[in-house]
Design a protein around this motif. Structure first.
Motif, PDB file in Angstrom:
ATOM      1  N   GLN A 205       0.811  -1.226   0.000  1.00  0.00           N
ATOM      2  CA  GLN A 205       0.000   0.000   0.000  1.00  0.00           C
ATOM      3  C   GLN A 205       0.840   1.270   0.000  1.00  0.00           C
ATOM      4  OE1 GLN A 205      -2.909  -0.578   3.163  1.00  0.00           O
ATOM      5  NE2 GLN A 205      -4.264  -1.388   1.610  1.00  0.00           N
ATOM      6  N   TYR A 206       2.070   1.145   0.484  1.00  0.00           N
ATOM      7  CA  TYR A 206       2.943   2.314   0.538  1.00  0.00           C
ATOM      8  C   TYR A 206       4.289   1.972  -0.112  1.00  0.00           C
ATOM      9  CZ  TYR A 206      -0.569   3.879   3.898  1.00  0.00           C
ATOM     10  OH  TYR A 206      -1.749   4.230   4.503  1.00  0.00           O
ATOM     11  N   PRO A 207       4.316   1.929  -1.449  1.00  0.00           N
ATOM     12  CA  PRO A 207       5.534   1.494  -2.128  1.00  0.00           C
ATOM     13  C   PRO A 207       6.671   2.506  -2.000  1.00  0.00           C
ATOM     14  CG  PRO A 207       3.875   2.224  -3.717  1.00  0.00           C
ATOM     15  CD  PRO A 207       3.212   2.224  -2.369  1.00  0.00           C
ATOM     16  N   VAL A 208       7.874   1.985  -2.093  1.00  0.00           N
ATOM     17  CA  VAL A 208       9.052   2.859  -2.092  1.00  0.00           C
ATOM     18  C   VAL A 208       9.158   3.517  -3.469  1.00  0.00           C
ATOM     19  CG1 VAL A 208      11.577   2.874  -1.966  1.00  0.00           C
ATOM     20  CG2 VAL A 208      10.242   1.526  -0.330  1.00  0.00           C
ATOM     21  N   ARG A 209       9.343   4.812  -3.465  1.00  0.00           N
ATOM     22  CA  ARG A 209       9.396   5.595  -4.708  1.00  0.00           C
ATOM     23  C   ARG A 209      10.638   6.478  -4.688  1.00  0.00           C
ATOM     24  NH1 ARG A 209       4.459   5.416  -6.876  1.00  0.00           N
ATOM     25  NH2 ARG A 209       2.655   4.948  -5.572  1.00  0.00           N
ATOM     26  N   VAL A 210      10.911   7.108  -5.836  1.00  0.00           N
ATOM     27  CA  VAL A 210      11.972   8.120  -5.845  1.00  0.00           C
ATOM     28  C   VAL A 210      11.361   9.407  -5.289  1.00  0.00           C
ATOM     29  CG1 VAL A 210      13.578   9.482  -7.218  1.00  0.00           C
ATOM     30  CG2 VAL A 210      13.071   7.105  -7.868  1.00  0.00           C
ATOM     31  N   MET A 211      11.844   9.827  -4.154  1.00  0.00           N
ATOM     32  CA  MET A 211      11.298  11.030  -3.532  1.00  0.00           C
ATOM     33  C   MET A 211      12.376  12.109  -3.429  1.00  0.00           C
ATOM     34  SD  MET A 211       8.243   9.860  -3.162  1.00  0.00           S
ATOM     35  CE  MET A 211       7.525  11.367  -2.547  1.00  0.00           C
ATOM     36  N   HIS A 212      11.933  13.354  -3.390  1.00  0.00           N
ATOM     37  CA  HIS A 212      12.850  14.487  -3.351  1.00  0.00           C
ATOM     38  C   HIS A 212      13.333  14.752  -1.920  1.00  0.00           C
ATOM     39  CE1 HIS A 212      14.037  18.717  -3.284  1.00  0.00           C
ATOM     40  NE2 HIS A 212      14.224  18.652  -4.582  1.00  0.00           N
ATOM     41  N   HIS A 213      12.448  14.627  -0.965  1.00  0.00           N
ATOM     42  CA  HIS A 213      12.756  14.767   0.466  1.00  0.00           C
ATOM     43  C   HIS A 213      13.056  16.181   0.947  1.00  0.00           C
ATOM     44  CE1 HIS A 213      13.590  10.315   0.218  1.00  0.00           C
ATOM     45  NE2 HIS A 213      12.974  10.358   1.375  1.00  0.00           N
ATOM     46  N   ASP A 214      12.816  17.187   0.140  1.00  0.00           N
ATOM     47  CA  ASP A 214      13.022  18.572   0.633  1.00  0.00           C
ATOM     48  C   ASP A 214      12.162  19.493  -0.231  1.00  0.00           C
ATOM     49  OD1 ASP A 214      13.936  20.780   1.971  1.00  0.00           O
ATOM     50  OD2 ASP A 214      15.954  20.734   1.136  1.00  0.00           O
ATOM     51  N   THR A 215      10.836  19.397  -0.042  1.00  0.00           N
ATOM     52  CA  THR A 215       9.907  19.985  -1.014  1.00  0.00           C
ATOM     53  C   THR A 215       9.452  21.393  -0.655  1.00  0.00           C
ATOM     54  OG1 THR A 215       8.120  18.828   0.121  1.00  0.00           O
ATOM     55  CG2 THR A 215       9.042  17.760  -1.817  1.00  0.00           C
ATOM     56  N   LYS A 216      10.287  22.108   0.071  1.00  0.00           N
ATOM     57  CA  LYS A 216       9.890  23.499   0.363  1.00  0.00           C
ATOM     58  C   LYS A 216       9.804  24.288  -0.938  1.00  0.00           C
ATOM     59  CE  LYS A 216      14.615  24.534   1.394  1.00  0.00           C
ATOM     60  NZ  LYS A 216      15.575  24.590   2.445  1.00  0.00           N
ATOM     61  N   ILE A 217       9.054  25.380  -0.884  1.00  0.00           N
ATOM     62  CA  ILE A 217       8.743  26.135  -2.100  1.00  0.00           C
ATOM     63  C   ILE A 217      10.006  26.673  -2.776  1.00  0.00           C
ATOM     64  CG2 ILE A 217       8.324  28.347  -0.902  1.00  0.00           C
ATOM     65  CD1 ILE A 217       6.123  27.192  -3.768  1.00  0.00           C
ATOM     66  N   SER A 218      11.040  26.975  -2.004  1.00  0.00           N
ATOM     67  CA  SER A 218      12.241  27.540  -2.623  1.00  0.00           C
ATOM     68  C   SER A 218      12.999  26.500  -3.449  1.00  0.00           C
ATOM     69  CB  SER A 218      13.154  28.164  -1.569  1.00  0.00           C
ATOM     70  OG  SER A 218      13.520  27.201  -0.622  1.00  0.00           O
ATOM     71  N   ASN A 219      12.599  25.246  -3.370  1.00  0.00           N
ATOM     72  CA  ASN A 219      13.244  24.223  -4.193  1.00  0.00           C
ATOM     73  C   ASN A 219      12.520  23.967  -5.513  1.00  0.00           C
ATOM     74  OD1 ASN A 219      15.493  23.825  -2.659  1.00  0.00           O
ATOM     75  ND2 ASN A 219      14.601  22.179  -1.434  1.00  0.00           N
ATOM     76  N   VAL A 220      11.665  24.898  -5.892  1.00  0.00           N
ATOM     77  CA  VAL A 220      11.017  24.841  -7.206  1.00  0.00           C
ATOM     78  C   VAL A 220      11.361  26.123  -7.947  1.00  0.00           C
ATOM     79  CG1 VAL A 220       8.803  24.845  -8.418  1.00  0.00           C
ATOM     80  CG2 VAL A 220       9.104  23.433  -6.405  1.00  0.00           C
ATOM     81  N   LEU A 221      11.769  26.005  -9.180  1.00  0.00           N
ATOM     82  CA  LEU A 221      11.972  27.214  -9.985  1.00  0.00           C
ATOM     83  C   LEU A 221      10.666  27.561 -10.673  1.00  0.00           C
ATOM     84  CD1 LEU A 221      15.501  26.702 -11.617  1.00  0.00           C
ATOM     85  CD2 LEU A 221      14.875  27.821  -9.454  1.00  0.00           C
ATOM     86  N   LEU A 222      10.320  28.848 -10.609  1.00  0.00           N
ATOM     87  CA  LEU A 222       9.104  29.348 -11.250  1.00  0.00           C
ATOM     88  C   LEU A 222       9.521  30.329 -12.344  1.00  0.00           C
ATOM     89  CD1 LEU A 222       7.203  30.216  -7.936  1.00  0.00           C
ATOM     90  CD2 LEU A 222       6.857  28.171  -9.337  1.00  0.00           C
ATOM     91  N   ASP A 223       8.676  30.460 -13.366  1.00  0.00           N
ATOM     92  CA  ASP A 223       8.994  31.467 -14.388  1.00  0.00           C
ATOM     93  C   ASP A 223       8.389  32.808 -13.965  1.00  0.00           C
ATOM     94  OD1 ASP A 223       6.315  31.532 -15.066  1.00  0.00           O
ATOM     95  OD2 ASP A 223       6.550  30.380 -16.919  1.00  0.00           O
ATOM     96  N   LYS A 224       8.472  33.792 -14.854  1.00  0.00           N
ATOM     97  CA  LYS A 224       8.048  35.137 -14.415  1.00  0.00           C
ATOM     98  C   LYS A 224       6.544  35.213 -14.161  1.00  0.00           C
ATOM     99  CE  LYS A 224       7.841  37.503 -18.961  1.00  0.00           C
ATOM    100  NZ  LYS A 224       7.479  36.315 -19.742  1.00  0.00           N
ATOM    101  N   ASN A 225       5.800  34.265 -14.741  1.00  0.00           N
ATOM    102  CA  ASN A 225       4.356  34.208 -14.467  1.00  0.00           C
ATOM    103  C   ASN A 225       4.017  33.244 -13.340  1.00  0.00           C
ATOM    104  OD1 ASN A 225       3.821  35.970 -16.640  1.00  0.00           O
ATOM    105  ND2 ASN A 225       4.077  34.244 -18.067  1.00  0.00           N
ATOM    106  N   LYS A 226       5.052  32.855 -12.609  1.00  0.00           N
ATOM    107  CA  LYS A 226       4.895  31.937 -11.469  1.00  0.00           C
ATOM    108  C   LYS A 226       4.404  30.553 -11.889  1.00  0.00           C
ATOM    109  CE  LYS A 226       5.598  34.761  -7.696  1.00  0.00           C
ATOM    110  NZ  LYS A 226       4.541  35.393  -6.954  1.00  0.00           N
ATOM    111  N   LYS A 227       4.733  30.167 -13.120  1.00  0.00           N
ATOM    112  CA  LYS A 227       4.448  28.790 -13.539  1.00  0.00           C
ATOM    113  C   LYS A 227       5.685  27.947 -13.221  1.00  0.00           C
ATOM    114  CE  LYS A 227       0.366  29.253 -15.277  1.00  0.00           C
ATOM    115  NZ  LYS A 227      -0.749  28.740 -14.475  1.00  0.00           N
ATOM    116  N   GLY A 228       5.471  26.713 -12.778  1.00  0.00           N
ATOM    117  CA  GLY A 228       6.585  25.856 -12.393  1.00  0.00           C
ATOM    118  C   GLY A 228       7.477  25.503 -13.575  1.00  0.00           C
ATOM    119  N   ILE A 229       8.804  25.550 -13.348  1.00  0.00           N
ATOM    120  CA  ILE A 229       9.755  25.132 -14.394  1.00  0.00           C
ATOM    121  C   ILE A 229      10.333  23.758 -14.040  1.00  0.00           C
ATOM    122  CG2 ILE A 229      11.905  25.670 -15.586  1.00  0.00           C
ATOM    123  CD1 ILE A 229      11.499  28.611 -14.910  1.00  0.00           C
ATOM    124  N   CYS A 230      10.870  23.646 -12.850  1.00  0.00           N
ATOM    125  CA  CYS A 230      11.489  22.369 -12.464  1.00  0.00           C
ATOM    126  C   CYS A 230      11.778  22.376 -10.959  1.00  0.00           C
ATOM    127  CB  CYS A 230      12.796  22.150 -13.231  1.00  0.00           C
ATOM    128  SG  CYS A 230      14.062  23.377 -12.861  1.00  0.00           S
TER     129      CYS A 230
END
Ligand code: GN1
Ligand code: MG
Length: 364
Positions: A205-230
């Motif tokens: 029920q809870y499979p092991v996956r590839v996880m990022h483990h540090d998903t705070k907002i500053s770890n996402v790059l956004l473009d100038k329209n605040k759309k997610g890049i990576c």
């Protein structure tokens, strides 16, 4: 903890990377607690230089290996997926420049990208959650066990709890004495550890996956329209459970104020942000997640908030050896801030659960 790189050291390091050095400028960057980070300006663009904290990451080469494996896999299977990989050095084609002075890596700064430190609205939460969901979804057929463990037991709540109780015996007794209320609260919530153990012993029920483990907002790059890049900051990408990424998003996005806030009256749960996190994650992961995982989203938040409260308090009792402290009692404030957040989450649980059920039904 964040040793400041000397300007001539920066020059020496950068000389081994394929970038032009004339008129290069370096300045400290970002708000991470563990690795020292610099923004490098040079004539062909901007780069991020980071020194890996070897007290924390005992095998920085594992980080490079993991990034290389994932990069190769994604280029093969999802060539359009945007993945930022560090540059390799001229001499040894390594992702790290290393000498006795430490491990440094250089990553291109994505032009036009921005990162934010606090989630202001549901749209930002959605974009970020979608990016973390997409990362795990693209790697759903990649064997997570081929990855190296860059931080053993990073999100092992049982271990964190045991370290906490151990520190109560051996830590700074004055600080421990003054923190009885917080300690009692942590002890009163032990059922979270037992529920966590049930999750980890149920791979169906809870499979092991590839996880990022540090998903705070500053770890996402956004473009100038605040759309997610990576997503960025891949040091803790490891095999793990859904709760790590989902839980740390709840921990860091739901409240309008961060773990640094000293006025706990400002801590709260923003229900529309919760809905956006669920929608963003489901938009990529709804066909991958099991029903049990989907139904445990709120619990994921409890695990991560509780774990972070324990980690900050443990560090306070250990005289701040891990996180450091900018003022006396800093980690006590951070830890009790997280306790206040956990209490708010517990109060909001019925409302959040109702939204979750609605989203699960809508996603079918
Ligand atoms: C650390 O360095 P940073 O800010 O990316 C920590 C996280 C904590 C976070 C709390 C390797 O992350 O687990 O949630 O501080 N990372 C490590 O702010 O311990
Ligand atoms: Mg990090």
């Amino acid at each position: 903890m964040n040793a400041i790189a000397q300007p001539d050291l920066v020059n020496t390091i950068l000389a081994d990377f394929p970038i032009p050095l004339e008129n290069m400028k370096a300045r400290p960057f970002g708000s991470g607690l563990i690795n020292a980070t610099y923004l490098i300006d040079c004539s062909n663009g901007q780069y991020i230089l980071q020194r890996i904290n070897q007290e924390v990451f005992r095998h920085p080469e594992y980080i490079a290996e993991n990034i290389r494996l994932i990069n190769d896999y994604l280029q093969h299977t999802h060539p359009n997926y945007f993945f930022v990989s560090p540059l390799t050095t001229r001499r040894h084609q390594n992702m790290f420049w290393r000498q006795d002075l430490g491990y440094y890596r250089l990553t291109p700064f994505v032009p036009g990208s921005q990162s934010i430190d606090v989630v202001e609205n549901a749209a930002e939460a959605f974009e970020s959650s979608q990016q973390f969901g997409r990362f795990t979804a693209r790697l759903a057929r990649f064997d997570p066990h081929t990855l190296k463990i860059t931080l053993p037991d990073f999100h092992n709540l049982r271990l964190r709890y045991n370290q906490f109780t151990n520190t109560l015996q051996h830590g700074n007794q004055e600080r421990i004495h003054a923190a009885q209320e917080a300690i009692q609260f942590i002890e009163s919530q032990q059922s979270i550890v037992r529920e966590y153990e049930k999750i980890c012993s149920n791979p169906q029920q809870y499979p092991v996956r590839v996880m990022h483990h540090d998903t705070k907002i500053s770890n996402v790059l956004l473009d100038k329209n605040k759309k997610g890049i990576c997503v960025i900051d891949l040091d803790t990408v490891m095999p793990g459970y859904f709760f790590s990424d989902v839980g740390d998003m709840l921990r860091t996005y739901l409240s309008p104020v961060s773990e640094e806030e000293r006025d706990f009256n400002k801590i709260g749960i923003r229900i529309p942000i919760f809905e956006a996190i669920v929608k963003g994650y489901f938009s990529e992961m709804k066909n991958e997640l099991t029903s049990a995982e989907k139904e445990s989203f709120v619990f994921a938040g409890k695990i991560l908030i509780y774990m972070q409260a324990i980690r900050f308090l443990t560090d306070h009792f250990n005289n701040d050896i891990y996180y450091g402290a900018k003022y006396p009692g800093h980690n006590f404030i951070r830890g009790t801030n997280q306790i206040a957040l956990l209490k708010k989450l517990n109060e909001a649980e019925p409302a959040l659960q109702a939204i979750l059920v609605q989203q699960i039904n809508d996603s079918k």
